[in-house]
Design an enzyme around this catalytic site. Structure first.
Site, PDB file in Angstrom:
ATOM      1  N   ASP A  25       0.817  -1.215   0.000  1.00  0.00           N
ATOM      2  CA  ASP A  25       0.000   0.000   0.000  1.00  0.00           C
ATOM      3  C   ASP A  25       0.847   1.259   0.000  1.00  0.00           C
ATOM      4  OD1 ASP A  25       0.951  -0.404   2.590  1.00  0.00           O
ATOM      5  OD2 ASP A  25      -0.986  -0.981   3.378  1.00  0.00           O
ATOM      6  N   ASN A  35      -7.271  -4.063  14.143  1.00  0.00           N
ATOM      7  CA  ASN A  35      -8.656  -4.370  13.764  1.00  0.00           C
ATOM      8  C   ASN A  35      -8.724  -5.492  12.722  1.00  0.00           C
ATOM      9  OD1 ASN A  35      -7.776  -3.165  11.447  1.00  0.00           O
ATOM     10  ND2 ASN A  35      -9.089  -1.366  11.577  1.00  0.00           N
ATOM     11  N   HIS A  42      -6.956  -5.672   9.910  1.00  0.00           N
ATOM     12  CA  HIS A  42      -6.735  -5.312   8.504  1.00  0.00           C
ATOM     13  C   HIS A  42      -5.426  -5.906   7.972  1.00  0.00           C
ATOM     14  CE1 HIS A  42      -4.665  -1.183   9.557  1.00  0.00           C
ATOM     15  NE2 HIS A  42      -3.732  -2.075   9.297  1.00  0.00           N
ATOM     16  N   GLU A  77      -9.445  -2.363   5.333  1.00  0.00           N
ATOM     17  CA  GLU A  77     -10.075  -2.199   6.634  1.00  0.00           C
ATOM     18  C   GLU A  77     -11.285  -3.125   6.747  1.00  0.00           C
ATOM     19  OE1 GLU A  77      -8.436  -0.664   8.718  1.00  0.00           O
ATOM     20  OE2 GLU A  77      -8.017   1.434   8.293  1.00  0.00           O
TER      21      GLU A  77
HETATM   22  C1  GLP Z   1      -0.461  -0.472   8.689  1.00  0.00           C
HETATM   23  C2  GLP Z   1      -0.169  -0.994   7.259  1.00  0.00           C
HETATM   24  C3  GLP Z   1      -0.192  -2.490   7.220  1.00  0.00           C
HETATM   25  C4  GLP Z   1       0.504  -3.006   8.462  1.00  0.00           C
HETATM   26  C5  GLP Z   1      -0.378  -2.753   9.644  1.00  0.00           C
HETATM   27  C6  GLP Z   1       0.239  -3.092  10.975  1.00  0.00           C
HETATM   28  O1  GLP Z   1      -1.360   0.562   8.761  1.00  0.00           O
HETATM   29  N1  GLP Z   1      -0.955  -0.476   6.225  1.00  0.00           N
HETATM   30  O2  GLP Z   1       0.411  -2.957   6.039  1.00  0.00           O
HETATM   31  O3  GLP Z   1       0.739  -4.383   8.354  1.00  0.00           O
HETATM   32  O4  GLP Z   1      -0.907  -1.447   9.607  1.00  0.00           O
HETATM   33  O5  GLP Z   1       1.228  -2.152  11.303  1.00  0.00           O
HETATM   34  P1  GLP Z   1       2.300  -2.380  12.424  1.00  0.00           P
HETATM   35  O6  GLP Z   1       3.220  -3.445  11.936  1.00  0.00           O
HETATM   36  O7  GLP Z   1       2.982  -1.042  12.555  1.00  0.00           O
HETATM   37  O8  GLP Z   1       1.576  -2.777  13.656  1.00  0.00           O
END
Ligand code: GLP
Length: 265
Positions: free
Chosen positions: A67, A137, A139, A144
């Site tokens: 993303d 959540n 995702h 989402e």
């Molecule tokens: C983010 C990204 C995801 C990521 C997730 C968890 O917002 N878009 O690709 O895997 O949330 O993030 P983190 O590893 O910082 O907990």
């Protein structure tokens, strides 16, 4: 789904790096799907170190990130392009021309980015291994809760919760984007294998729902139950809410014993 439960986040990073190293030794021109976020950071550090020691090369590797924020330009410090450069790309021997993110240039129609990205992935032969983190959540990427389980790369509006979780990366609330372009859930499911990393107690509930809950758009990561080849690397805090934890640990031990036996025969 193969669950690997490890003591801490460093062991998760090491196991993830080893998994990708094995893959690249077998297929030096592999196509990797990559994720940003805190979770894979240490794994990327270890991969960069392996590359520095010449035990690994990314010379022929192509990468597609999950993303990118919409409205953030590639050179902005908060873009996922810049993040990937800081955390991995600048420290490995990858050709920058082979690193793709779903970016929208200032003069580009954002609605074209998704279909173009899907076409680019196909043109490179599809993703061999998609690295995933997981949001609190549930995702994956920026899909989402309520995202279609059949979605493709497209624009998504972030939830307040996700915006809040990612606030620390932005100087003020105003500069923080609320839209992103993300690979869709079906795009992720097309990867030949998936490597999901989750660490820390804050992820325990999302991990439980993804692995033991019903497959539902309310928890996008639960779709991974339908994928043929998923490896989930968890540290103990992230695994702490799993109802069948004892069973998963037992399976893990059985596998270890079997592999040791094969190696000694
Ligand atoms: C983010 C990204 C995801 C990521 C997730 C968890 O917002 N878009 O690709 O895997 O949330 O993030 P983190 O590893 O910082 O907990």
């Amino acid at each position: 789904m193969e669950l690997v439960i490890l003591k801490d986040s460093e062991q998760v990073a090491a196991a993830g790096a080893e998994h990708l190293q094995d893959l690249l030794l077998n297929k030096p021109n592999a196509v990797l799907g990559l994720a940003t976020g805190r979770t894979p950071k240490s794994m990327y550090r270890q991969l960069a170190n392996l590359c520095k020691e010449s035990s690994l090369s990314f010379r022929d590797v192509t990468t597609f990130n999950l993303d990118e924020y919409l409205g953030v330009q590639p050179n902005d410090a908060q873009s996922y392009r810049s993040t990937m450069r800081r955390e991995l790309f600048d420290d490995i021997d990858i050709d920058p021309a082979n690193t793709y993110l779903p970016e929208c240039a200032a003069d580009q129609n954002p609605l074209d980015v998704g279909p173009d990205y899907e076409a680019a992935i196909l043109e490179k032969g599809g993703i061999d291994c998609q690295v995933l983190g997981i949001g609190q959540n549930g995702h994956i990427g920026f899909n989402e809760p309520s995202s279609s389980l059949n979605s493709r790369t497209r624009i998504k509006t972030l939830t307040r919760e996700t915006i809040e979780n990612n606030r620390q990366y932005f100087e003020d609330a105003e500069s923080q984007p609320q839209l992103a372009i993300t690979m869709g859930i079906a795009t992720i499911m097309d990867a030949r294998q998936i490597l999901l990393l989750a660490t820390g107690a804050a992820k325990a509930e999302a991990v439980r729902q993804s692995i033991e809950g019903a497959v539902s758009a309310s928890c996008p990561a639960s779709i991974l139950q339908m994928h043929e080849r998923v490896v989930v690397l968890l540290d103990e805090p992230a695994a702490s809410k799993l109802a069948r934890l004892d069973y998963y640990l037992w399976v893990q031990n059985q596998k270890r014993r079997l592999l040791a036996k094969i190696a000694s025969d």
